[in-house]
Design a protein around this motif. Structure first.
Motif, PDB file in Angstrom:
ATOM      1  N   PRO A   1       0.832  -1.211   0.000  1.00  0.00           N
ATOM      2  CA  PRO A   1       0.000   0.000   0.000  1.00  0.00           C
ATOM      3  C   PRO A   1       0.866   1.260   0.000  1.00  0.00           C
ATOM      4  N   VAL A   2       0.344   2.310  -0.604  1.00  0.00           N
ATOM      5  CA  VAL A   2       1.049   3.591  -0.636  1.00  0.00           C
ATOM      6  C   VAL A   2       0.242   4.611   0.149  1.00  0.00           C
TER       7      VAL A   2
ATOM      8  N   GLY B   1      13.215   4.377   7.436  1.00  0.00           N
ATOM      9  CA  GLY B   1      12.131   5.294   7.132  1.00  0.00           C
ATOM     10  C   GLY B   1      11.145   4.696   6.151  1.00  0.00           C
ATOM     11  N   PRO B   2      10.039   5.401   5.893  1.00  0.00           N
ATOM     12  CA  PRO B   2       8.976   4.864   5.041  1.00  0.00           C
ATOM     13  C   PRO B   2       9.431   4.476   3.636  1.00  0.00           C
ATOM     14  N   PHE B   3      10.328   5.251   3.022  1.00  0.00           N
ATOM     15  CA  PHE B   3      10.755   4.922   1.657  1.00  0.00           C
ATOM     16  C   PHE B   3      11.552   3.622   1.644  1.00  0.00           C
TER      17      PHE B   3
ATOM     18  N   LEU C   1      10.515  -0.087  -0.216  1.00  0.00           N
ATOM     19  CA  LEU C   1      11.339  -0.906  -1.118  1.00  0.00           C
ATOM     20  C   LEU C   1      11.445  -2.334  -0.596  1.00  0.00           C
ATOM     21  N   GLN C   2      11.624  -2.469   0.704  1.00  0.00           N
ATOM     22  CA  GLN C   2      11.711  -3.808   1.284  1.00  0.00           C
ATOM     23  C   GLN C   2      10.390  -4.552   1.147  1.00  0.00           C
ATOM     24  N   GLN C   3       9.285  -3.863   1.398  1.00  0.00           N
ATOM     25  CA  GLN C   3       7.959  -4.490   1.308  1.00  0.00           C
ATOM     26  C   GLN C   3       7.588  -4.808  -0.141  1.00  0.00           C
ATOM     27  N   SER C   4       8.236  -4.149  -1.089  1.00  0.00           N
ATOM     28  CA  SER C   4       8.012  -4.447  -2.503  1.00  0.00           C
ATOM     29  C   SER C   4       8.691  -5.742  -2.914  1.00  0.00           C
ATOM     30  N   ARG C   5       9.399  -6.342  -1.969  1.00  0.00           N
ATOM     31  CA  ARG C   5      10.089  -7.614  -2.149  1.00  0.00           C
ATOM     32  C   ARG C   5      11.240  -7.549  -3.145  1.00  0.00           C
TER      33      ARG C   5
ATOM     34  N   ASP D   1       6.205  11.354  -0.998  1.00  0.00           N
ATOM     35  CA  ASP D   1       6.273  11.678  -2.426  1.00  0.00           C
ATOM     36  C   ASP D   1       7.192  10.718  -3.161  1.00  0.00           C
ATOM     37  N   ALA D   2       8.316  10.380  -2.531  1.00  0.00           N
ATOM     38  CA  ALA D   2       9.264   9.456  -3.166  1.00  0.00           C
ATOM     39  C   ALA D   2       8.638   8.085  -3.395  1.00  0.00           C
ATOM     40  N   ILE D   3       7.819   7.626  -2.466  1.00  0.00           N
ATOM     41  CA  ILE D   3       7.137   6.336  -2.618  1.00  0.00           C
ATOM     42  C   ILE D   3       6.243   6.359  -3.852  1.00  0.00           C
ATOM     43  N   HIS D   4       5.442   7.407  -3.994  1.00  0.00           N
ATOM     44  CA  HIS D   4       4.544   7.489  -5.148  1.00  0.00           C
ATOM     45  C   HIS D   4       5.326   7.555  -6.460  1.00  0.00           C
ATOM     46  N   LEU D   5       6.425   8.300  -6.467  1.00  0.00           N
ATOM     47  CA  LEU D   5       7.208   8.459  -7.691  1.00  0.00           C
ATOM     48  C   LEU D   5       7.956   7.182  -8.061  1.00  0.00           C
ATOM     49  N   THR D   6       8.116   6.292  -7.105  1.00  0.00           N
ATOM     50  CA  THR D   6       8.721   4.981  -7.378  1.00  0.00           C
ATOM     51  C   THR D   6       7.658   3.962  -7.759  1.00  0.00           C
ATOM     52  N   ALA D   7       6.567   3.947  -7.005  1.00  0.00           N
ATOM     53  CA  ALA D   7       5.499   2.965  -7.235  1.00  0.00           C
ATOM     54  C   ALA D   7       4.908   3.086  -8.626  1.00  0.00           C
TER      55      ALA D   7
END
Length: 292
Positions: free
Chosen positions: A143-144, A247-249, A253-257, A221-227
């Motif tokens: 989730p984002v 941190g969240p970013f 990345l880790q949760q994205s496996r 913002d970085a999460i959205h720009l990566t996702a």
């Protein structure tokens, strides 16, 4: 510093990197386990300058590149010595050649563990660790957070629109490099209040795609720009290089496996390279180890 160096029973000379067959450069990077394809080498030769160490019959035993941004700063990368000449002083000699050609510029590079003590001895200092996350993108993505703004695509011919934001994050103008990176890349911008608040690029590199640069003012913002790019890469290989350890970013990345494959160390010689400020744009994802 001499333009030649003797290694065991043969002599190596410095030659412009553009004067050798790209197949020889590809073989050099394969020998040390780096993922650069011939087309990646061709791109890097367009983006910067470099030398190779060659013997009397044209065999390539080492390389070094630098990527100037104006007269005061350059990044250094692709410093490779073949297994046959490692520990023979070739790396130090190559770096001395780089110093000579870069003049008084401040320098930054990302060092492997094997080269770290060499760079320390040459006057570089440690600034940060870069974490290399990579692997096959799987669905669903984690989730984002709620998006604050609007994500839109940006055409390559309009890349100058992100230049000022990138300069604030990177510390110096690299508009020419951004134009080269944008060729064939997918560019996403985050707009908020009518202004560009962040951007990211996705382009082919190595085993698949690299997502970078990623420039944003906060983790959300970085999460959205990566996702937005990861969603397009499900089932394919992706890579993100970041200096975010926690941190969240980093958690995203880790949760994205994606797997944390390796680390390198950001180092500088001259003025300090990294100057992060609260609330200001920051490079969350590198364009590449050589390009930073």
């Amino acid at each position: 510093m001499g333009r030649t160096v003797r290694v065991k029973s043969f002599e190596l000379a410095a030659r412009d990197i553009n004067d050798v067959d790209v197949k020889l450069l590809h073989a050099l990077s394969i020998a040390v386990g780096w993922p650069h394809r011939p087309k990646d080498w061709d791109f890097l030769r367009r983006a910067g300058q470099g030398i190779v160490a060659v013997d009397g019959i044209g065999r390539v035993f080492g390389s070094a590149m630098w990527f100037p941004h104006g007269r005061e700063f350059a990044t250094v990368g692709l410093v490779i010595t073949s297994p046959r000449t490692q520990a023979q002083g070739t790396g130090r000699w190559l770096m001395k050649q780089v110093f000579e050609r870069c003049g008084e510029r401040n320098l930054s590079l990302n060092s492997t563990d094997a080269a770290y003590h060499l760079y320390l001895s040459l006057g570089f200092r440690k600034e940060a660790v870069v974490y290399q996350w990579q692997g096959e993108v799987v669905s669903p993505l984690p989730p984002v957070p709620v998006l604050d703004g609007e994500l839109t695509s940006l055409a390559a011919e309009n890349v100058e629109e992100i230049a000022a934001l990138d300069e604030r994050a990177f510390g110096t103008s690299r508009q020419r490099l951004l134009a080269l990176l944008s060729e064939g890349a997918s560019i996403c911008v985050l707009r908020r209040g009518g202004e560009i608040a962040g951007y990211s690029m996705k382009r082919e590199f190595g085993r698949g795609h690299v997502i970078g640069p990623i420039v944003a003012s906060n983790d959300r913002d970085a999460i959205h720009l990566t996702a937005v790019h990861l969603k397009d890469l499900v089932g394919r290989f992706a890579r993100v290089d970041t200096r975010e350890q926690t941190g969240p970013f980093a958690d995203f990345l880790q949760q994205s496996r994606l797997g944390m494959n390796d680390t390198v160390t950001t180092m500088s010689k001259g003025r300090r390279f990294l100057n992060r400020k609260e609330g200001e744009p920051w490079v969350y994802g590198l364009a590449g180890h050589a390009l930073s």
